[in-house]
Design a protein around this motif. Structure first.
Motif, PDB file in Angstrom:
ATOM      1  N   ARG A   1       0.837  -1.199   0.000  1.00  0.00           N
ATOM      2  CA  ARG A   1       0.000   0.000   0.000  1.00  0.00           C
ATOM      3  C   ARG A   1       0.872   1.250   0.000  1.00  0.00           C
ATOM      4  N   GLY A   2       0.269   2.370  -0.342  1.00  0.00           N
ATOM      5  CA  GLY A   2       0.962   3.650  -0.251  1.00  0.00           C
ATOM      6  C   GLY A   2       1.587   4.105  -1.551  1.00  0.00           C
ATOM      7  N   THR A   3       2.394   5.181  -1.448  1.00  0.00           N
ATOM      8  CA  THR A   3       3.044   5.773  -2.609  1.00  0.00           C
ATOM      9  C   THR A   3       3.917   4.751  -3.315  1.00  0.00           C
ATOM     10  N   ALA A   4       3.801   4.725  -4.657  1.00  0.00           N
ATOM     11  CA  ALA A   4       4.566   3.727  -5.399  1.00  0.00           C
ATOM     12  C   ALA A   4       5.122   4.266  -6.710  1.00  0.00           C
ATOM     13  N   ASP A   5       5.550   5.532  -6.737  1.00  0.00           N
ATOM     14  CA  ASP A   5       6.163   6.046  -7.951  1.00  0.00           C
ATOM     15  C   ASP A   5       7.591   6.492  -7.656  1.00  0.00           C
ATOM     16  N   PHE A   6       8.467   6.242  -8.605  1.00  0.00           N
ATOM     17  CA  PHE A   6       9.896   6.477  -8.412  1.00  0.00           C
ATOM     18  C   PHE A   6      10.208   7.947  -8.107  1.00  0.00           C
ATOM     19  N   ALA A   7       9.582   8.856  -8.846  1.00  0.00           N
ATOM     20  CA  ALA A   7       9.881  10.277  -8.681  1.00  0.00           C
ATOM     21  C   ALA A   7       9.646  10.756  -7.256  1.00  0.00           C
ATOM     22  N   SER A   8       8.567  10.275  -6.646  1.00  0.00           N
ATOM     23  CA  SER A   8       8.250  10.696  -5.270  1.00  0.00           C
ATOM     24  C   SER A   8       9.188  10.058  -4.252  1.00  0.00           C
ATOM     25  N   ILE A   9       9.458   8.776  -4.426  1.00  0.00           N
ATOM     26  CA  ILE A   9      10.254   8.046  -3.441  1.00  0.00           C
ATOM     27  C   ILE A   9      11.720   8.473  -3.467  1.00  0.00           C
ATOM     28  N   CYS A  10      12.239   8.721  -4.660  1.00  0.00           N
ATOM     29  CA  CYS A  10      13.659   9.063  -4.783  1.00  0.00           C
ATOM     30  C   CYS A  10      13.906  10.550  -5.048  1.00  0.00           C
ATOM     31  N   ALA A  11      12.931  11.369  -4.737  1.00  0.00           N
ATOM     32  CA  ALA A  11      13.040  12.812  -5.009  1.00  0.00           C
ATOM     33  C   ALA A  11      14.224  13.461  -4.301  1.00  0.00           C
ATOM     34  N   THR A  12      14.552  13.004  -3.100  1.00  0.00           N
ATOM     35  CA  THR A  12      15.632  13.635  -2.327  1.00  0.00           C
ATOM     36  C   THR A  12      16.949  12.871  -2.427  1.00  0.00           C
ATOM     37  N   THR A  13      17.004  11.901  -3.328  1.00  0.00           N
ATOM     38  CA  THR A  13      18.239  11.128  -3.526  1.00  0.00           C
ATOM     39  C   THR A  13      18.775  11.411  -4.927  1.00  0.00           C
ATOM     40  N   PRO A  14      19.714  12.317  -5.064  1.00  0.00           N
ATOM     41  CA  PRO A  14      20.217  12.687  -6.393  1.00  0.00           C
ATOM     42  C   PRO A  14      20.965  11.533  -7.061  1.00  0.00           C
ATOM     43  N   ALA A  15      20.901  11.498  -8.385  1.00  0.00           N
ATOM     44  CA  ALA A  15      21.593  10.463  -9.145  1.00  0.00           C
ATOM     45  C   ALA A  15      23.102  10.632  -9.009  1.00  0.00           C
ATOM     46  N   GLU A  16      23.830   9.508  -9.037  1.00  0.00           N
ATOM     47  CA  GLU A  16      25.287   9.508  -8.955  1.00  0.00           C
ATOM     48  C   GLU A  16      25.851   8.659 -10.084  1.00  0.00           C
ATOM     49  N   GLU A  17      26.973   9.094 -10.619  1.00  0.00           N
ATOM     50  CA  GLU A  17      27.642   8.351 -11.680  1.00  0.00           C
ATOM     51  C   GLU A  17      28.090   6.985 -11.154  1.00  0.00           C
ATOM     52  N   GLY A  18      27.783   5.941 -11.929  1.00  0.00           N
ATOM     53  CA  GLY A  18      28.198   4.594 -11.548  1.00  0.00           C
ATOM     54  C   GLY A  18      27.346   3.973 -10.461  1.00  0.00           C
ATOM     55  N   ARG A  19      26.191   4.546 -10.199  1.00  0.00           N
ATOM     56  CA  ARG A  19      25.268   3.993  -9.191  1.00  0.00           C
ATOM     57  C   ARG A  19      23.864   3.958  -9.774  1.00  0.00           C
ATOM     58  N   LYS A  20      23.028   3.123  -9.237  1.00  0.00           N
ATOM     59  CA  LYS A  20      21.630   3.093  -9.656  1.00  0.00           C
ATOM     60  C   LYS A  20      20.738   3.309  -8.442  1.00  0.00           C
ATOM     61  N   ARG A  21      19.563   3.857  -8.715  1.00  0.00           N
ATOM     62  CA  ARG A  21      18.589   4.091  -7.647  1.00  0.00           C
ATOM     63  C   ARG A  21      17.386   3.164  -7.828  1.00  0.00           C
TER      64      ARG A  21
END
Length: 219
Positions: free
Chosen positions: A76-96
């Motif tokens: 249950r609850g929020t299930a979209d990537f943009a909302s969940i990872c909004a405060t986690t910036p992308a990094e080179e050589g890593r995946k979210r």
């Protein structure tokens, strides 16, 4: 057949019908694993230790009692990537990887335990990391059994792992009806109900025969 015995048999038949709908169903208490496909959850076909999500994927876990994958309760609850990872910036050589963690409801909890509130987490891991790796990065401690079955997330539950439990069909456990192999619904009339109906029909026929016999004898 005396009137008294006939009444007792009728009562027995109706009790059989009345209890048919309260039959106990066997289920299992465990963490189910889900993939998010667009706007819906799909029951995962492989375990978290065998799944390697891509950057931007959303995956979920739900703790509940269910009979099989067909009636498993969804996260249950929020299930979209943009909302969940909004405060986690992308990094080179890593995946979210966005994770939805639903610890379930009180009726599904093991005795003496209270489920934590559902939450989400954004795991930033190496490109070859599995879902189990992502889960360990943000929701430890994890617990597995000797068969590599996921038993606990964030320490919940404290004990037990996929144990079989019994529950009434009309309990408050959130689950969809289980489809049978022929496409029917397992929540339909049970064998006991049909047996009860057959008994009532037989008793009715016997009562009619007895009544006619008494009328014929009195002529």
């Amino acid at each position: 057949m005396t009137p008294r015995r006939l009444v007792l048999l009728f009562l027995a038949a109706f009790l059989l019908i009345g209890t048919a709908g309260q039959a106990q169903a066997a289920g299992y208490r465990y963490w189910s694993f889900w993939d998010r496909d667009g706007g819906k959850w799909i029951y995962a076909t492989r375990g978290p230790s065998m799944t390697r999500p891509s950057d931007g994927d959303v995956q979920g876990f739900r703790f509940a009692v269910s009979e099989n994958s067909g009636d498993a309760a969804q996260p249950r609850g929020t299930a979209d990537f943009a909302s969940i990872c909004a405060t986690t910036p992308a990094e080179e050589g890593r995946k979210r990887v966005a994770l939805v963690l639903d610890f379930g409801t009180a009726p599904d909890a093991p005795s003496g335990e209270t489920p934590p509130a559902p939450r989400t987490a954004c795991a930033q891991v190496s490109p070859d990391a599995t879902t189990a790796d992502a889960l360990a990065a943000v929701a430890g401690p994890l617990r597995y059994n000797t068969n590599a079955l996921l038993c606990a997330i964030a320490g919940y539950p404290k004990s037990g792992c996929g144990e079989q439990v019994s529950r009434k069909e009309d309990s408050s456990v959130s689950a969809a009806p289980k489809a049978t192999e022929d496409g029917g619904d397992d929540n339909g009339p049970s064998i006991g109900l049909y047996a009860g109906i057959a008994i009532v029909a037989a008793l009715a026929a016997a009562a009619t025969w007895q009544s006619r016999r008494r009328r014929n004898a009195g002529r």
